[in-house]
Write a protein that holds these residues in place. Structure first.
Motif, short mmCIF file in Angstrom:
data_model
loop_
_atom_site.label_atom_id
_atom_site.label_comp_id
_atom_site.label_asym_id
_atom_site.label_seq_id
_atom_site.Cartn_x
_atom_site.Cartn_y
_atom_site.Cartn_z
N GLY A 239 14.85 111.62 34.75
CA GLY A 239 14.39 112.81 35.43
C GLY A 239 15.53 113.81 35.52
O GLY A 239 16.43 113.82 34.69
N VAL A 240 15.48 114.67 36.55
CA VAL A 240 16.57 115.62 36.77
C VAL A 240 17.51 115.03 37.80
O VAL A 240 17.09 114.53 38.84
N SER A 241 18.82 115.05 37.48
CA SER A 241 19.82 114.44 38.35
C SER A 241 20.93 115.43 38.65
O SER A 241 21.14 116.41 37.95
N ALA A 242 21.68 115.12 39.72
CA ALA A 242 22.90 115.83 40.04
C ALA A 242 24.08 114.90 39.81
O ALA A 242 24.03 113.73 40.19
N LEU A 243 25.12 115.42 39.16
CA LEU A 243 26.39 114.71 39.05
C LEU A 243 27.37 115.36 40.01
O LEU A 243 27.35 116.58 40.20
N THR A 244 28.23 114.55 40.63
CA THR A 244 29.12 115.08 41.65
C THR A 244 30.58 114.73 41.41
O THR A 244 30.90 113.76 40.72
N ASP A 245 31.46 115.51 42.01
CA ASP A 245 32.86 115.17 42.21
C ASP A 245 32.95 114.86 43.70
O ASP A 245 32.83 115.76 44.53
N ASP A 246 33.13 113.58 44.03
CA ASP A 246 32.95 113.10 45.40
C ASP A 246 31.48 113.36 45.76
O ASP A 246 30.61 112.75 45.17
N THR A 247 31.19 114.27 46.68
CA THR A 247 29.79 114.55 47.00
C THR A 247 29.40 115.99 46.68
O THR A 247 28.34 116.46 47.09
N THR A 248 30.24 116.69 45.95
CA THR A 248 29.96 118.08 45.57
C THR A 248 29.36 118.13 44.18
O THR A 248 29.92 117.58 43.24
N VAL A 249 28.24 118.81 44.03
CA VAL A 249 27.52 118.87 42.76
C VAL A 249 28.35 119.63 41.72
O VAL A 249 28.82 120.75 41.98
N THR A 250 28.53 119.02 40.56
CA THR A 250 29.23 119.67 39.45
C THR A 250 28.31 119.99 38.29
O THR A 250 28.57 120.91 37.52
N VAL A 251 27.22 119.23 38.14
CA VAL A 251 26.28 119.41 37.03
C VAL A 251 24.88 119.02 37.49
O VAL A 251 24.72 118.05 38.23
N LEU A 252 23.89 119.79 37.06
CA LEU A 252 22.49 119.40 37.18
C LEU A 252 21.97 119.18 35.77
O LEU A 252 22.24 119.99 34.88
N GLY A 253 21.23 118.10 35.55
CA GLY A 253 20.79 117.82 34.20
C GLY A 253 19.47 117.09 34.10
O GLY A 253 19.09 116.35 35.00
N SER A 254 18.76 117.34 33.01
CA SER A 254 17.52 116.64 32.71
C SER A 254 17.29 116.67 31.20
O SER A 254 17.60 117.68 30.56
#
Length: 264
Positions: A239-254
């Motif tokens: 699905g669509v996910s968020a990738l983080t550095d610690d808990t800050t979003v760096t990328v949204l992807g699907s």
């Protein structure tokens, strides 16, 4: 660049490549722009690009990445929507709104161990669309990554870039990560180098080949029809996910699988 940022960037590459087993697109026909002209002209494989006037498109102030589509919005109104099963519409609409992207041709394996060949389009370092050259079981024709919280249009206006529920690059999603079930999150690294992948909205359910009567025997007569196959488990939840550095979003992807047990 901190070690955590490097870790998150590495996770981005891995997730982009890992999605390749469940994705893949066959380029289609008809974009009027040069940026999309490299897509092949086999119109039988794709719908025609969505019909939306230049005036309506100019009023778009936000683009939302959903699990299986890009939604172009004007306030709370949906102006148009591009299915991720249609590379032509996706590239054409973004090009009309955002201008000419940078373009990269990739051979199989260039984007990762499992990444098929195709063309990658990037607008303003903020929106990246990989239009892939091979079909996928899930049916999607593109992979999309959102790398910033906004992008400039060809007219010079800012357009917000979001995921489901308004999540943006730069947001701290500590609470969402903490509240999510383990099946919807994955941690990378440890201690002070932790990064996360959080599923924001499921989509692209794996489809298995239908079983014939010959494949049914006494040994599996009582099998639970809802029990996932080994193949489905290996694909994880896409699905669509968020990738983080610690808990800050760096990328949204699907598409971007969570808990996939194989990379291809």
């Amino acid at each position: 660049m901190t070690f955590r940022t490097v870790l998150a960037s590495s996770a981005t590459v891995l997730a982009f490549a890992a999605g390749a087993f469940g994705i893949g697109g066959t380029p289609g026909s008809g974009p009027a722009t040069a940026a999309a002209a490299e897509l092949s002209s086999d119109a039988s494989l794709h719908e025609q690009p969505a019909r939306v006037s230049a005036a309506k498109l100019k009023r778009v102030d936000a683009i939302e990445l959903d699990a299986e589509s890009l939604v172009f919005r004007n306030g709370s109104k949906t102006v148009t929507e591009a299915s991720m099963r249609d590379s032509v519409t996706t590239v054409s609409l973004l090009n009309r709104l955002l201008g000419t992207p940078s373009r990269t041709q990739t051979a199989e394996g260039d984007g990762g161990a499992c990444f098929p060949s195709g063309t990658t389009y990037t607008w303003g370092g903020a929106v990246r669309v990989a239009a892939l050259s091979t079909p996928a079981k899930a049916g999607n024709a593109v992979e999309i990554r959102i790398l910033r919280d906004a992008v400039r249009t060809r007219a010079g206006d800012d357009v917000d870039l979001t995921g489901p529920d308004g999540v943006q690059v730069g947001d701290d999603i500590h609470d969402a990560i903490a509240d999510a079930p383990k099946s919807e999150r994955v941690s990378y690294g440890s201690d002070d180098t932790k990064a996360w992948q959080l599923l924001l909205e499921p989509g692209w359910s794996p489809t298995d080949e239908p079983r014939t009567d010959d494949a049914t025997d006494a040994d599996d007569t009582n099998a639970d029809a809802d029990t996932p196959t080994d193949d489905a488990v290996a694909r994880g939840t896409n699905g669509v996910s968020a990738l983080t550095d610690d808990t800050t979003v760096t990328v949204l992807g699907s598409p971007m699988p969570v808990h996939a047990q194989r990379s291809c």
